[in-house]
Scaffold this active site. Structure first.
Site, PDB file in Angstrom:
ATOM      1  N   THR A 188      19.507   9.912  -3.831  1.00 13.98           N
ATOM      2  CA  THR A 188      19.018   7.992  -4.457  1.00 13.98           C
ATOM      3  C   THR A 188      19.086   8.681  -5.779  1.00 13.98           C
ATOM      4  O   THR A 188      18.653  10.134  -5.749  1.00 13.98           O
ATOM      5  CB  THR A 188      17.249   7.821  -4.074  1.00 13.98           C
ATOM      6  OG1 THR A 188      17.057   7.412  -2.630  1.00 13.98           O
ATOM      7  CG2 THR A 188      17.444   6.577  -4.853  1.00 13.98           C
ATOM      8  N   ARG A 216      21.299  -2.018   7.521  1.00  7.83           N
ATOM      9  CA  ARG A 216      19.592  -1.689   7.190  1.00  7.83           C
ATOM     10  C   ARG A 216      19.332  -1.767   5.584  1.00  7.83           C
ATOM     11  O   ARG A 216      20.398  -0.916   4.798  1.00  7.83           O
ATOM     12  CB  ARG A 216      19.663   0.260   7.486  1.00  7.83           C
ATOM     13  CG  ARG A 216      18.917   1.296   7.329  1.00  7.83           C
ATOM     14  CD  ARG A 216      19.243   1.403   6.266  1.00  7.83           C
ATOM     15  NE  ARG A 216      18.022   2.251   6.062  1.00  7.83           N
ATOM     16  CZ  ARG A 216      17.285   3.456   4.903  1.00  7.83           C
ATOM     17  NH1 ARG A 216      18.491   3.134   3.558  1.00  7.83           N
ATOM     18  NH2 ARG A 216      16.336   3.986   4.509  1.00  7.83           N
ATOM     19  N   GLY A 218      17.156  -0.237   2.597  1.00  3.99           N
ATOM     20  CA  GLY A 218      15.745   1.557   2.601  1.00  3.99           C
ATOM     21  C   GLY A 218      15.225   0.644   1.144  1.00  3.99           C
ATOM     22  O   GLY A 218      14.883  -1.281   1.403  1.00  3.99           O
ATOM     23  N   ASP A 219      14.395   1.805   1.179  1.00  4.64           N
ATOM     24  CA  ASP A 219      12.632   1.319   0.192  1.00  4.64           C
ATOM     25  C   ASP A 219      13.462   1.116  -0.823  1.00  4.64           C
ATOM     26  O   ASP A 219      12.739   0.301  -2.162  1.00  4.64           O
ATOM     27  CB  ASP A 219      11.883   2.326   0.107  1.00  4.64           C
ATOM     28  CG  ASP A 219      13.158   3.527  -0.558  1.00  4.64           C
ATOM     29  OD1 ASP A 219      13.669   3.765   0.027  1.00  4.64           O
ATOM     30  OD2 ASP A 219      12.157   3.735  -1.149  1.00  4.64           O
ATOM     31  N   THR A 239      12.016   8.792  -3.838  1.00  4.32           N
ATOM     32  CA  THR A 239      13.570   9.510  -3.428  1.00  4.32           C
ATOM     33  C   THR A 239      12.681   9.874  -2.143  1.00  4.32           C
ATOM     34  O   THR A 239      12.322  10.603  -2.485  1.00  4.32           O
ATOM     35  CB  THR A 239      14.731  10.005  -4.194  1.00  4.32           C
ATOM     36  OG1 THR A 239      15.400  11.049  -3.415  1.00  4.32           O
ATOM     37  CG2 THR A 239      13.775  11.389  -5.022  1.00  4.32           C
ATOM     38  N   GLY A 240      14.215   9.709  -0.925  1.00  2.00           N
ATOM     39  CA  GLY A 240      13.401  10.302   0.442  1.00  2.00           C
ATOM     40  C   GLY A 240      13.377   9.040   1.554  1.00  2.00           C
ATOM     41  O   GLY A 240      14.389   8.504   1.049  1.00  2.00           O
ATOM     42  N   GLY A 242      13.396   6.891   3.561  1.00  2.00           N
ATOM     43  CA  GLY A 242      13.494   5.127   3.238  1.00  2.00           C
ATOM     44  C   GLY A 242      11.932   4.206   3.823  1.00  2.00           C
ATOM     45  O   GLY A 242      11.306   3.371   3.162  1.00  2.00           O
TER      46      GLY A 242
END
Ligand code: GLY
Length: 321
Positions: A188, A216, A218-219, A239-240, A242
């Protein structure tokens, strides 16, 4: 009279403890967190990453020195990272299980709490600019897929053929994850800024996870999860993995710990990344800047590509821990 004087002195002392001089500006950038160690990244690739982060940082500093807005800095810096195949966003976006790129992005203005995002887009060259268009040119906050692309196109965003996002490395990454039936969780890009007017801004952009199911989300496009800015507290880009950042509303949680519990930005970021996310199994990191220009770059993964600078002349670029 003596009592009044004592009270005034106590008040002045308390104020002086709390008062912090605001820096003219501060900026932090990330290029993703994860298995970022010399085992996985060659010295040549490390140099390419460092050079690109430095270019983005210099661009941001240039705009901030001239008094440009945090929102402009966030958009321009993230566009540079989106245009590079080195990062999981824009040109370097990863592939989903169906072999397609579905990208997410969002941006937030800490002064007004206005925000915009796009999700599941596959043909917008710079999703961060589309996110800003949603914020500034629509009554909405989040738009998805074909509707987001049509809107961005109508407002002048560059639309590209899906082949533009095909890179050999990301395609090979997908084949590996398909063979192992696994998800690759990391990558990200993001930028947080305090500008000369004292305004905070945050932006985040991502291709999501390699081998994710199509559809899907993500965050990254979810305000308060992967991205948040509030002039009363801080600006955060995440970042990671999500799913964890969504469930733990990571970006807003950091802001809330500062606003309601009086934690510093370093304390709040540490608390969320190490004491909440890590025990839950959520790996990744955050970059934050507060309203005074203090910064935090916390991660619980091997590494996080990052760069930072402020008006005092402090700056740095790091790829590994
Ligand atoms: N943090 C990026 C994602 O999980 O989509």
């Amino acid at each position: 009279m003596n009592n009044l004087l004592s009270l005034l002195l106590i008040f002045a002392f308390a104020l002086s403890l709390n008062a912090q001089v605001r820096l003219e500006y501060a900026i932090v950038i990330h290029g993703g967190a994860g298995n970022i160690s010399p085992t996985f990244i060659s010295p040549e690739r490390e140099k390419e990453i460092t050079d690109k982060l430095s270019e983005a940082l210099e661009t941001g500093i240039g705009i901030l020195e001239l008094g440009g807005s945090g929102m402009d800095v966030v958009e321009k810096v993230i566009r540079i990272l989106e245009d590079s195949p080195l990062f999981n966003a824009g040109k370097g976006a990863v592939f989903n299980h169906a072999g397609k790129n579905e990208m997410d992005a969002s941006i937030m203005d800490g002064k007004t709490l206005n925000a915009g995002g796009v999700t599941g887009v596959g043909d917008i060259k710079n999703p961060i600019s589309a996110a800003r268009m949603v914020m500034e040119k629509s009554p909405h906050v989040l738009m998805m897929g074909a509707g987001a692309s049509e809107f961005a196109n109508a407002n002048g965003a560059e639309i590209v053929d899906s082949g533009y996002f095909h890179t050999e490395k990301r395609w090979n990454d997908l084949q590996k994850q398909l063979a192992n039936d696994k998800l690759e969780k990391y990558g990200t890009v993001g930028c947080v800024v305090l500008d000369k007017d004292g305004n905070l801004a945050a932006g985040t952009s991502s291709g999501g996870m390699t081998n994710k199911r199509w559809g899907r989300i993500g965050d990254v496009p979810i305000i308060g999860a992967g991205n948040y800015a509030n002039n009363n507290s801080c600006a955060v880009s995440c970042t990671g993995h999500g799913e964890f950042f969504i469930r733990y509303t990571v970006a807003h949680d950091i802001s809330a710990l500062m606003q309601y519990k009086g934690l510093s930005v370093e304390e709040a970021a540490y608390e969320v990344v190490h004491n909440k996310l890590k025990p839950a199994g959520g790996s990744g990191g955050v970059i934050c800047v507060d309203k005074h220009g203090n910064i935090s770059m916390e991660f619980n993964s091997y590494g996080m590509m990052r760069a930072w600078a402020n008006s005092k002349g402090e700056m740095g670029v790091k790829v590994f821990d």
